[in-house]
Scaffold this motif. Structure first.
Motif, PDB file in Angstrom:
ATOM      1  N   THR A 231       0.792  -1.234   0.000  1.00 21.49           N
ATOM      2  CA  THR A 231       0.000   0.000   0.000  1.00 21.49           C
ATOM      3  C   THR A 231       0.825   1.284   0.000  1.00 21.49           C
ATOM      4  OG1 THR A 231      -0.313  -0.624   2.296  1.00 21.49           O
ATOM      5  CG2 THR A 231      -2.209  -0.766   0.869  1.00 21.49           C
ATOM      6  N   TRP A 232       2.112   1.191   0.345  1.00 19.21           N
ATOM      7  CA  TRP A 232       2.952   2.408   0.305  1.00 19.21           C
ATOM      8  C   TRP A 232       3.337   2.762  -1.124  1.00 19.21           C
ATOM      9  CZ3 TRP A 232       7.613   1.628  -2.057  1.00 19.21           C
ATOM     10  CH2 TRP A 232       8.017   0.292  -2.193  1.00 19.21           C
ATOM     11  N   PRO A 234       1.916   2.940  -4.383  1.00 19.86           N
ATOM     12  CA  PRO A 234       1.351   3.924  -5.318  1.00 19.86           C
ATOM     13  C   PRO A 234       1.704   5.359  -4.935  1.00 19.86           C
ATOM     14  CG  PRO A 234      -0.293   2.326  -4.688  1.00 19.86           C
ATOM     15  CD  PRO A 234       0.866   2.110  -3.794  1.00 19.86           C
ATOM     16  N   ASP A 235       1.675   5.648  -3.633  1.00 17.08           N
ATOM     17  CA  ASP A 235       2.002   7.018  -3.230  1.00 17.08           C
ATOM     18  C   ASP A 235       3.470   7.321  -3.478  1.00 17.08           C
ATOM     19  OD1 ASP A 235      -0.112   6.708  -0.318  1.00 17.08           O
ATOM     20  OD2 ASP A 235      -0.564   7.367  -2.356  1.00 17.08           O
ATOM     21  N   LEU A 291      -5.817  -4.832 -11.940  1.00 17.58           N
ATOM     22  CA  LEU A 291      -7.157  -4.296 -11.714  1.00 17.58           C
ATOM     23  C   LEU A 291      -7.112  -2.884 -11.146  1.00 17.58           C
ATOM     24  CD1 LEU A 291      -9.189  -7.342 -10.374  1.00 17.58           C
ATOM     25  CD2 LEU A 291      -9.436  -6.174 -12.547  1.00 17.58           C
ATOM     26  N   MET A 292      -6.180  -2.634 -10.214  1.00 14.68           N
ATOM     27  CA  MET A 292      -6.101  -1.287  -9.637  1.00 14.68           C
ATOM     28  C   MET A 292      -5.635  -0.273 -10.670  1.00 14.68           C
ATOM     29  SD  MET A 292      -7.100  -1.419  -6.475  1.00 14.68           S
ATOM     30  CE  MET A 292      -6.389  -0.141  -5.454  1.00 14.68           C
ATOM     31  N   LEU A 294      -6.263  -0.247 -13.725  1.00 10.64           N
ATOM     32  CA  LEU A 294      -7.310  -0.011 -14.712  1.00 10.64           C
ATOM     33  C   LEU A 294      -8.107   1.260 -14.420  1.00 10.64           C
ATOM     34  CD1 LEU A 294      -8.305  -1.644 -17.121  1.00 10.64           C
ATOM     35  CD2 LEU A 294      -9.857  -2.830 -15.627  1.00 10.64           C
ATOM     36  N   ARG A 295      -8.225   1.606 -13.139  1.00 12.07           N
ATOM     37  CA  ARG A 295      -9.082   2.738 -12.793  1.00 12.07           C
ATOM     38  C   ARG A 295      -8.315   4.023 -12.574  1.00 12.07           C
ATOM     39  NH1 ARG A 295     -13.686   2.184 -14.444  1.00 12.07           N
ATOM     40  NH2 ARG A 295     -14.500   3.641 -12.917  1.00 12.07           N
ATOM     41  N   GLN A 296      -7.017   4.018 -12.764  1.00 14.90           N
ATOM     42  CA  GLN A 296      -6.242   5.207 -12.462  1.00 14.90           C
ATOM     43  C   GLN A 296      -6.353   6.250 -13.556  1.00 14.90           C
ATOM     44  OE1 GLN A 296      -4.828   5.712  -9.534  1.00 14.90           O
ATOM     45  NE2 GLN A 296      -5.726   3.733  -9.038  1.00 14.90           N
ATOM     46  N   ARG A 301       0.695   7.042 -11.112  1.00 17.14           N
ATOM     47  CA  ARG A 301       0.054   6.053 -10.239  1.00 17.14           C
ATOM     48  C   ARG A 301      -0.265   4.799 -11.024  1.00 17.14           C
ATOM     49  NH1 ARG A 301      -1.531   7.614  -5.031  1.00 17.14           N
ATOM     50  NH2 ARG A 301      -2.935   5.921  -4.475  1.00 17.14           N
ATOM     51  N   TYR A 305       1.088   1.037 -10.071  1.00 16.84           N
ATOM     52  CA  TYR A 305       0.309  -0.191  -9.905  1.00 16.84           C
ATOM     53  C   TYR A 305       0.769  -1.261 -10.880  1.00 16.84           C
ATOM     54  CZ  TYR A 305      -3.077   1.575  -6.551  1.00 16.84           C
ATOM     55  OH  TYR A 305      -3.671   2.049  -5.414  1.00 16.84           O
TER      56      TYR A 305
ATOM     57  N   THR B 545     -15.447  -6.400 -15.218  1.00 14.79           N
ATOM     58  CA  THR B 545     -14.041  -6.126 -14.926  1.00 14.79           C
ATOM     59  C   THR B 545     -13.878  -4.746 -14.310  1.00 14.79           C
ATOM     60  OG1 THR B 545     -13.526  -7.384 -16.902  1.00 14.79           O
ATOM     61  CG2 THR B 545     -11.733  -6.199 -15.893  1.00 14.79           C
ATOM     62  N   GLN B 546     -14.538  -3.751 -14.934  1.00 15.77           N
ATOM     63  CA  GLN B 546     -14.380  -2.390 -14.424  1.00 15.77           C
ATOM     64  C   GLN B 546     -14.967  -2.264 -13.022  1.00 15.77           C
ATOM     65  OE1 GLN B 546     -12.682   0.036 -15.725  1.00 15.77           O
ATOM     66  NE2 GLN B 546     -12.686  -0.118 -17.942  1.00 15.77           N
ATOM     67  N   ALA B 549     -12.634  -3.794 -10.492  1.00 16.57           N
ATOM     68  CA  ALA B 549     -11.504  -2.903 -10.268  1.00 16.57           C
ATOM     69  C   ALA B 549     -11.908  -1.738  -9.376  1.00 16.57           C
ATOM     70  CB  ALA B 549     -10.966  -2.396 -11.606  1.00 16.57           C
ATOM     71  N   GLU B 550     -13.077  -1.183  -9.661  1.00 14.96           N
ATOM     72  CA  GLU B 550     -13.550  -0.053  -8.875  1.00 14.96           C
ATOM     73  C   GLU B 550     -13.782  -0.476  -7.424  1.00 14.96           C
ATOM     74  OE1 GLU B 550     -13.690   2.982 -10.150  1.00 14.96           O
ATOM     75  OE2 GLU B 550     -14.330   3.830  -8.224  1.00 14.96           O
ATOM     76  N   LEU B 552     -12.245  -2.737  -5.812  1.00 14.72           N
ATOM     77  CA  LEU B 552     -10.985  -3.002  -5.119  1.00 14.72           C
ATOM     78  C   LEU B 552     -10.341  -1.737  -4.572  1.00 14.72           C
ATOM     79  CD1 LEU B 552      -9.122  -5.668  -7.232  1.00 14.72           C
ATOM     80  CD2 LEU B 552      -9.697  -5.797  -4.832  1.00 14.72           C
ATOM     81  N   ARG B 553     -10.780  -0.586  -5.098  1.00 11.42           N
ATOM     82  CA  ARG B 553     -10.109   0.655  -4.717  1.00 11.42           C
ATOM     83  C   ARG B 553     -10.191   0.898  -3.233  1.00 11.42           C
ATOM     84  NH1 ARG B 553     -11.381   5.454  -8.819  1.00 11.42           N
ATOM     85  NH2 ARG B 553      -9.583   6.346  -7.746  1.00 11.42           N
ATOM     86  N   GLN B 556      -7.136   0.489  -0.960  1.00  7.41           N
ATOM     87  CA  GLN B 556      -6.103   1.519  -0.834  1.00  7.41           C
ATOM     88  C   GLN B 556      -6.686   2.615   0.052  1.00  7.41           C
ATOM     89  OE1 GLN B 556      -3.168   0.966  -2.116  1.00  7.41           O
ATOM     90  NE2 GLN B 556      -2.159   2.924  -1.821  1.00  7.41           N
ATOM     91  N   ASN B 563      -2.680   0.104   6.549  1.00 12.75           N
ATOM     92  CA  ASN B 563      -1.567  -0.444   5.773  1.00 12.75           C
ATOM     93  C   ASN B 563      -0.714  -1.370   6.622  1.00 12.75           C
ATOM     94  OD1 ASN B 563      -2.587   1.251   3.887  1.00 12.75           O
ATOM     95  ND2 ASN B 563      -0.839   2.649   3.824  1.00 12.75           N
TER      96      ASN B 563
END
Lengths: 503, 582
Positions: A231-232, A234-235, A291-292, A294-296, A301, A305, B545-546, B549-550, B552-553, B556, B563
Motif C-alpha cells: 500500500t505504500w 502507489p504514493d 485491476l487497480m 485499470l481505474r487510475q 500512479r 500499480y 471487470t471495471q 476494479a472499482e 478493489l479501490r 487503498q 496499511n
C-alpha cells in the motif's frame, strides 16, 4: 590490482563519491552558480562510469581467477551471478536517471542532495547483491531503504510527497522489524548467520526455520511490494521525482526481491514449499496490480500499480524454479527483472519528461493525468513514442523485450507439467492482455490530433532529457528481437539462485 | 537464393516502415511514393519466391536458449500467403495514395502498413512456433494501430482496442500451444512437431488442438469471437481491405491448415472446427442481411466466407479451404476497395442514403459487381469454383445437415450481396449526395483485382502442385489440374446450389410481394441487429471487470494504520497456512 582491492573499490566507491558530490554542490551553492552545479552533475556521471569500469574489471578478474569475494571479519561478500545482474541493472538505470535528472532537477532546492543520495542508493544496491550473510544483507538493505526514504520525500514542501515518504518509512520499518525477528530466530537456533553455513545447518524439520522464513518473506516483501504489503507503493512511486520513480520501480523493489530470495535460499532443505508461496503471491500481485491500474487517471500512479503486476511475474518465475527445480523460471525471472527495469524505467522517464514540460517547468506541482497526454505526440514526438513503446512493451507486445522475458517465465510454468501451473500460466497470459486495457488507451490519447490544454501551453522539451529515452528505447527493441544478447547475465543469475537453493 | 528472398520480403517493408516513420508528415507526396516503392519491392520478392517452394528450412537465425532458433521455411502454403499479403498490400498502398490524400500523420499510417506486411509474411514463412506467435502479435499491434488511426474518434479507438483484446485473448491459445510443443518435444520447430506429434500424450494434444482452434477463431473473427471485425470497420478502407479481408484474418485459417495433419485425429476436433465454421457462416450471413452500413455488410460477409474456409478444413479438404482463401482475398479486397472508393466519393457509409451511385461512378459499379458475383458464387468467377469445391468436400466428408446449412448460407450470401449492390448502385439516389471522381491510383488498384477475380481459378492446377508433396510433406494434397477441377465442380450438387442461389436472387427481385413473409421474420431481424447477444456479452465482461476494479479501490485506504495492519495480517495468515499445512 588484487581481486580484493578491485572488489572493495566497487563496493566503496559510491559511498566515497556521495559526500564529495554533496560537498561540492553545497559549497558552490550560491545563487546562479551554474559552474558548481554542473560540476556536481558531471562528477556524478563520472563516478557512475568509473563504477561501471570497476564492475567490468571485477568480472574479468572473477572469470580468470574463478571467483571474487571479500571477507569482512568472518562474513563473506561474494560476487556471483545475482550480484552481477543487479549491479549491471542498477548502474545502467542509474546512469540513465542521472542524465535525465540533469534537466529535470534543474534549479530544484537541494539538488546536490539528490545526486549524493542517488549514489548511495546505487552503492547499497550493489552491496546488497554481493551479500552472502544475513547481517550484510540487512545492513545494505537498510542503507538502500534510508537513501530512498529521503529521495521519495524529496519535495519536502509538498504535503503529498511528505505523506508518501512517511508511509513508506513506517511500513518499511515494520518490514525491517520483522526481518530482524527472523534473523534473530535463525541465529538463536543455528548460531550462525552466514548463508553457506546455514545451508548445512537447517534440517528438513526445523519448525522455527519455517516461521523465520515467513517473517523474512513478509519483512522483505514489504519492500518488494507483495500484495497486501504494497500500500505504500502507489504514493511513493508517484510522488517521488520521476527519475527516482524509475529507480524505485526499476531496481529498488527488485533489490528487495533479491534480498528475499537470498534469505530464503538457505531454507532449500526445509520441508516446505517456498515456491508455492511465491507463486501464490505472484498471482495475487498480477491480478491486483492490473485491476487497480485499470481505474487510475494519474499516469504515474497507473505505472506504479503496473509495477505490482510485473513483480508478480518475477515472483512466478522464481516460484516455478523453486517449486519444480526449473532453471528457466529463475533465468526468466531475472530476465524479466532486467527488461522490466528498462521498460518501467523508460515509462517513468518519458512520463517524467512530459510532466516536466507540461507542469514542473512552470513550478506547478500537480500530477500528470491521462487527459494531459492528449495529443502529446505532435509537440513531443520522441517522449510520446518512448512512452508508447515502453508501455506496449510492458503489455507484452513484441518486438519489445517484455514479450521475451514473459515468454521465458511461462516456459518454466508449462515445463513443470502440472495442471495447476498450466492454469497459472493461462491466468498470467490473460492478465497481460488485461493490462493492455489500460496501456492501449494511454497510447491512443497521445496520438490524437487535438491537444490538451496542458500540451498547448507546454514548454520546450530540453535536449538532454531525450538522450536516455532514446538509449532505453533502442535497448528495449534490441533485446526484444535478440533475447540471447543478455542471456549470459540472466542465465548466470539463474544458476546462482538454483545453486544456493538446491545446494 | 531463397534465404535472401525471404529476408528481403520481410526486410524491405520493415526498412520502409522505419524510413517512413522518420520522414513524419513533412512531405506528403514523397511519403506516398516511398511507401508505394517499398510495398512493390516486397511484392516483387514475394512473387520471386513462388518457383522455389520447398520443405527445407531456408533461413536460420540462431538465438538459442529457451527461444529456439528463428527458422523460416518457404513452403507452398507460406509462399502463397506471402504473395497475397505483399501483392494485395501494394495494391492497398497504391489505393491509399488517393484515399488518404491530405490526411495528417501519414508517416504513422504507412509505417504501420509496411510493418504489417513484413510481419504477415514472417508469420506464414516462420517454422518456429515462438516466432510465429511473435509475428502474430505484431500483426495484432499493427491492426490495432491502424483501426484506431483516427485517435480523436472514440469509436475508432474503441474498435481498435476491442480488436486487440479479443484477438490477443485468442492468441493465448496459440501461446499455450507453442509452449506445450516446446515442453513436450523439446523444440519449437513446426515440421518437427508435425512429424512427431504422436509422442505427445493424448489429452495434452487435445489441449493443444483446441487451443489452436480458439486462437484461429479469435484471429479470423469466427464464432464466438466475431464481434471485433464489424467494429474494426472504423479503419480506413484500404486497411479493411488489406488486414481485415485479405491477410490478417486469414492467419487463423492458415494456422488450422498448417496444423491439420496433427490434429485431425483428435477426438471431436474436426467436428468442432466444422461447427465453428458453419455457425460463423450462418450467423454472419444473417447479420449481413440486416445491416445498413456498407462496410459492415462486407465485414459480416468476410466472417461468413472465413466460416466456409474453416468448415472446409474441418471436412478434411485443406486444398479447398486454401483455394477459397485465394479467391476470397482477391474478391473481398476488390469489394472493400471499391466500397472505399464509393465512401470516399460520396462521404457516407450508410447504404440507405445511397442509391444510383452506379450512374456517377460506372467503373466502380462494374468492378464491384464482378466482386459481388464472385462472392455470391456465380460461374465463371473464382468464387464459384472455390466455394463449390468446399461444398463438395462437405457433402463427401461432413454430416449432411451441416452441408444443408452451408448451402442455405450460400443462398443467403447471394441475397445479401444483391441487396448490397442494388441499394448502393441502382435505383434513385435516396439523399442529396455529391459524388466526386476517383483518382487514377484507385483505378490502378481496382482493375488488377477485378481481372484476377475473373481468371484466378485457372491457376488451380499450379496451386495444387504448390501445396503438394514437395513442399507440404504432411498434408497429402493431390495435384488437381484445372480441367479436372472443372469436371469435379460441374456436377449435380453444384446444380442444386445454383438453384438455391437463383431462388435467393428471385427473392430479392420480388421482395415487395413477399412483405408478409419478411414481416414474419421480424424477431430474427431484431436478434441479428443485436448481433445475437454477443455484443451484450462483450459489454457485460467489460462492465464486470471495471466494477471489480472499482470495488478493489477501497483496499487503498490511505490510512497508515490499515496499511500496517495489512502487513501484520499477512504474517498471521501465512503462519496459519504453515500450521495447517504441518
Amino acid at each position: 590490482m588484487t581481486s580484493n582491492f578491485l572488489f572493495s573499490s566497487l563496493l566503496l566507491l559510491p559511498f566515497l563519491a556521495a559526500p564529495i558530490v554533496y560537498m561540492l554542490g553545497r559549497l558552490t551553492a550560491r545563487n546562479g552558480n551554474v559552474l558548481g552545479i554542473s560540476l556536481t552533475r558531471a562528477l556524478t556521471v563520472f563516478f557512475l562510469l568509473v563504477e561501471g569500469c570497476l564492475l567490468y574489471l571485477v568480472v574479468k578478474q572473477a572469470l580468470s581467477s574463478g571467483g571474487a569475494y571479500l571477507l569482512i571479519g568472518d562474513e563473506p561478500l561474494v560476487f556471483d551471478g545475482i550480484g552481477l545482474i543487479l549491479a549491471c541493472v542498477v548502474l545502467f538505470l542509474g546512469l540513465m536517471v542521472t542524465l535525465f535528472s540533469i534537466d529535470y532537477m534543474n534549479n530544484e532546492k537541494g539538488e546536490e542532495k539528490f545526486y549524493a543520495l542517488l549514489l548511495t542508493t546505487i552503492g547499497s544496491i550493489i552491496g546488497l547483491g554481493m551479500s552472502y550473510d544475513l547481517f550484510n544483507l540487512w545492513l545494505w538493505f537498510e542503507a538502500m531503504a534510508i537513501s530512498t526514504y529521503l529521495l521519495v520525500a524529496f519535495y519536502n514542501d509538498e504535503p503529498p510527497s511528505l505523506e508518501a515518504g512517511v508511509k513508506y518509512l513506517v511500513q518499511s520499518a515494520v518490514g525491517s522489524a520483522l526481518v530482524m525477528f527472523g534473523i534473530a530466530m535463525i541465529f538463536s537456533q543455528t548460531g550462525s548467520i552466514t548463508l553457506t553455513d546455514l545451508w548445512q545447518l537447517t534440517s528438513s524439520e526445523a519448525p522455527l526455520a519455517k516461521i523465520a522464513g515467513v517473517l523474512l518473506i513478509v519483512g522483505f516483501g514489504v519492500k518488494t511490494a507483495l500484495v497486501p504489503l504494497h500500500t505504500w507503493l502507489p504514493d511513493a512511486h508517484s510522488q517521488a521525482p520521476s527519475g527516482i520513480s524509475a529507480m524505485l520501480s526499476g531496481v529498488v523493489i527488485e533489490a528487495g526481491l533479491v534480498a528475499m530470495l537470498r534469505a530464503i535460499s538457505m531454507f532449500g532443505k526445509v520441508d516446505f514449499n517456498w515456491g508455492a508461496i511465491l507463486i501464490g503471491f505472484g498471482c495475487l500481485n498480477i491480478l491486483i496490480g492490473n485491476l487497480m491500474a485499470l481505474r487510475q487517471t494519474q499516469v504515474k500512479r497507473l505505472l506504479a500499480y503496473s509495477s505490482l503486476a510485473h513483480v508478480g511475474y518475477m515472483l512466478l518465475g522464481f516460484g516455478f524454479s523453486m517449486a519444480f527445480g526449473r532453471f528457466e523460471g529463475a533465468a526468466g525471472g531475472f530476465f524479466h527483472l532486467l527488461t522490466h527495469s528498462m521498460m518501467k524505467g523508460l515509462a517513468f522517464l518519458a512520463a517524467g519528461a512530459l510532466l516536466f514540460t507540461l507542469h514542473l517547468s512552470k513550478q506547478e506541482h500537480v500530477p500528470l493525468t491521462l487527459d494531459d497526454l492528449n495529443g502529446a505526440s505532435r509537440k513531443y514526438p520522441v517522449a510520446a513514442f518512448a512512452l508508447g513503446l515502453a508501455v506496449l512493451g510492458l503489455g507484452g507486445i513484441p518486438p519489445m523485450a517484455g514479450f521475451m522475458s514473459k515468454w521465458q517465465i511461462l516456459v518454466a510454468g508449462v515445463k513443470a507439467e502440472n495442471t495447476l501451473m498450466l492454469i497459472v500460466v493461462i491466468f498470467a497470459a490473460l492478465n497481460s492482455i488485461l493490462s493492455l486495457g489500460y496501456y492501449a488507451p494511454l497510447v491512443n490519447r497521445m496520438y490524437r490530433h487535438e491537444p490538451s490544454t496542458a500540451v498547448e501551453q507546454g514548454s520546450k522539451m530540453p535536449g538532454l532529457i531525450i538522450v536516455p529515452l532514446v538509449i532505453l528505447s533502442i535497448a528495449i527493441v534490441v533485446i526484444g528481437v535478440w533475447p540471447s544478447s543478455v542471456q549470459f547475465l540472466t542465465e548466470q543469475a539463474g544458476l546462482s539462485l538454483l545453486y544456493t537453493f538446491f545446494y | 537464393m531463397t534465404p535472401i528472398l525471404i529476408a528481403l520480403t520481410i526486410g524491405i517493408p520493415w526498412l520502409g516502415a522505419i524510413i517512413v516513420w522518420l520522414m513524419g508528415d513533412r512531405r506528403e507526396e514523397l511519403t506516398h511514393w516511398v511507401s508505394i516503392l517499398f510495398s512493390i519491392g516486397a511484392a516483387v520478392t514475394s512473387v520471386l519466391l513462388l518457383p522455389n517452394a520447398s520443405r527445407e528450412t531456408a533461413l536460420t537465425i540462431p538465438i538459442g536458449g529457451d527461444f529456439g532458433d528463428f527458422t523460416f521455411v518457404a513452403d507452398g502454403l507460406g509462399i502463397f500467403l506471402s504473395v497475397i499479403a505483399a501483392v494485395i498490400g501494394s495494391l492497398a498502398v497504391i489505393f491509399s495514395k488517393n484515399y488518404m490524400k491530405g490526411e495528417a500523420s501519414l508517416g504513422r499510417y504507412y509505417a504501420f502498413v509496411l510493418f504489417f506486411i513484413g510481419a504477415m509474411v514472417g508469420l506464414v514463412l516462420s517454422s518456429n512456433l515462438l516466432l510465429t506467435f511473435l509475428f502474430w502479435e505484431i500483426t495484432a499491434l499493427c491492426s490495432y494501430a491502424l483501426i484506431s488511426f483516427h485517435n480523436d474518434d472514440p469509436k475508432a479507438v474503441k474498435g481498435g482496442i476491442k480488436a486487440l483484446i479479443i484477438t490477443s485473448i485468442g492468441g493465448v491459445g496459440l501461446m499455450v500451444g507453442a509452449l506445450i510443443v516446446y515442453a513436450y518435444t523439446g523444440s519449437y520447430d513446426i515440421n518437427n512437431f508435425l512429424a512427431n506429434y504422436s509422442t505427445i500424450p493424448g489429452n495434452i494434444l487435445a489441449l493443444l488442438a483446441f487451443g489452436f482452434l480458439i486462437a484461429a477463431a479469435a484471429k479470423s473473427a469466427q464464432f464466438p469471437f466475431q464481434t471485433w471485425l464489424p467494429d474494426a470497420m472504423e479503419a480506413p478502407s484500404p486497411i479493411s481491405a488489406l488486414i481485415h479481408a485479405a491477410t490478417m484474418v486469414n492467419a487463423g485459417v492458415y494456422l488450422l491448415a498448417r496444423f491439420y495433419p496433427a490434429f485431425k485425429d483428435v477426438p471431436y476436433w474436426s467436428e468442432a472446427v466444422m461447427i465453428v465454421g458453419a455457425l460463423s457462416a450462418l450467423l454472419a450471413a444473417v447479420m449481413a442481411l440486416v445491416s445498413n452500413d456498407l462496410k459492415r455488410v462486407l465485414a459480416y460477409s468476410t466472417v461468413s466466407q472465413l466460416g466456409y474456409m474453416v468448415y472446409a478444413i474441418g471436412t478434411g479438404s485443406v486444398y479447398a479451404s486454401q483455394f477459397h482463401l485465394f479467391s476470397h482475398s482477391i474478391f473481398k479486397a476488390l469489394l472493400f476497395l471499391s466500397a472505399g472508393a464509393v465512401i470516399h466519393s460520396i462521404g457516407t457509409r450508410n447504404m440507405l442514403e445511397m442509391g444510383g451511385v452506379g450512374k456517377k461512378l460506372p467503373l466502380v459499379k462494374w468492378v464491384f459487381i464482378i466482386g459481388a458475383l464472385a462472392l455470391a458464387g456465380l460461374p465463371i468467377l473464382n468464387g464459384f469454383w472455390s466455394k463449390e469445391l468446399i461444398l463438395e468436400s462437405g457433402l463427401k466428408n461432413g454430416p449432411l445437415w451441416l452441408y444443408i446449412v452451408m448451402v442455405f448460407v450460400a443462398g443467403l450470401t447471394a441475397l445479401y450481396t444483391i441487396r448490397c449492390v442494388w441499394l448502393v448502385f441502382f435505383g434513385e439516389p435516396r439523399s442529396e449526395y455529391h459524388a466526386h471522381a476517383i483518382g487514377w491510383e484507385m483505378i490502378a488498384a481496382l482493375l488488377p483485382l477485378a481481372g484476377a477475380a475473373l481468371v484466378s481459378w485457372l491457376a488451380a492446377g499450379r496451386f495444387s502442385v504448390l501445396l503438394g508433396e514437395k513442399s507440404l510433406p504432411f498434408h497429402a494434397i493431390e495435384p488437381l489440374p484445372y480441367k479436372e477441377m472443372m469436371h469435379e465442380v460441374l456436377s449435380l450438387p453444384t446444380l442444386v446450389v445454383m438453384v438455391v442461389i437463383t431462388a435467393a436472387i428471385l427473392l430479392w427481385v420480388f421482395r415487395k410481394k413477399l412483405e408478409g413473409l419478411i414481416n414474419g421474420l421480424k424477431s430474427i431481424r431484431w436478434a441479428a441487429e443485436n448481433s445475437f447477444g454477443f455484443e451484450a456479452i462483450n459489454n457485460a465482461i467489460v462492465k464486470v471487470t471495471q466494477s471489480t476494479a472499482e470495488a478493489l479501490r477501497v483496499t487503498q485506504t490511505g490510512i497508515l494504520n490499515w496499511n500496517v495492519f495489512g502487513i501484520l495480517a499477512s504474517v498471521i495468515i501465512l503462519l496459519a497456512i504453515l500450521v495447517l499445512g504441518a
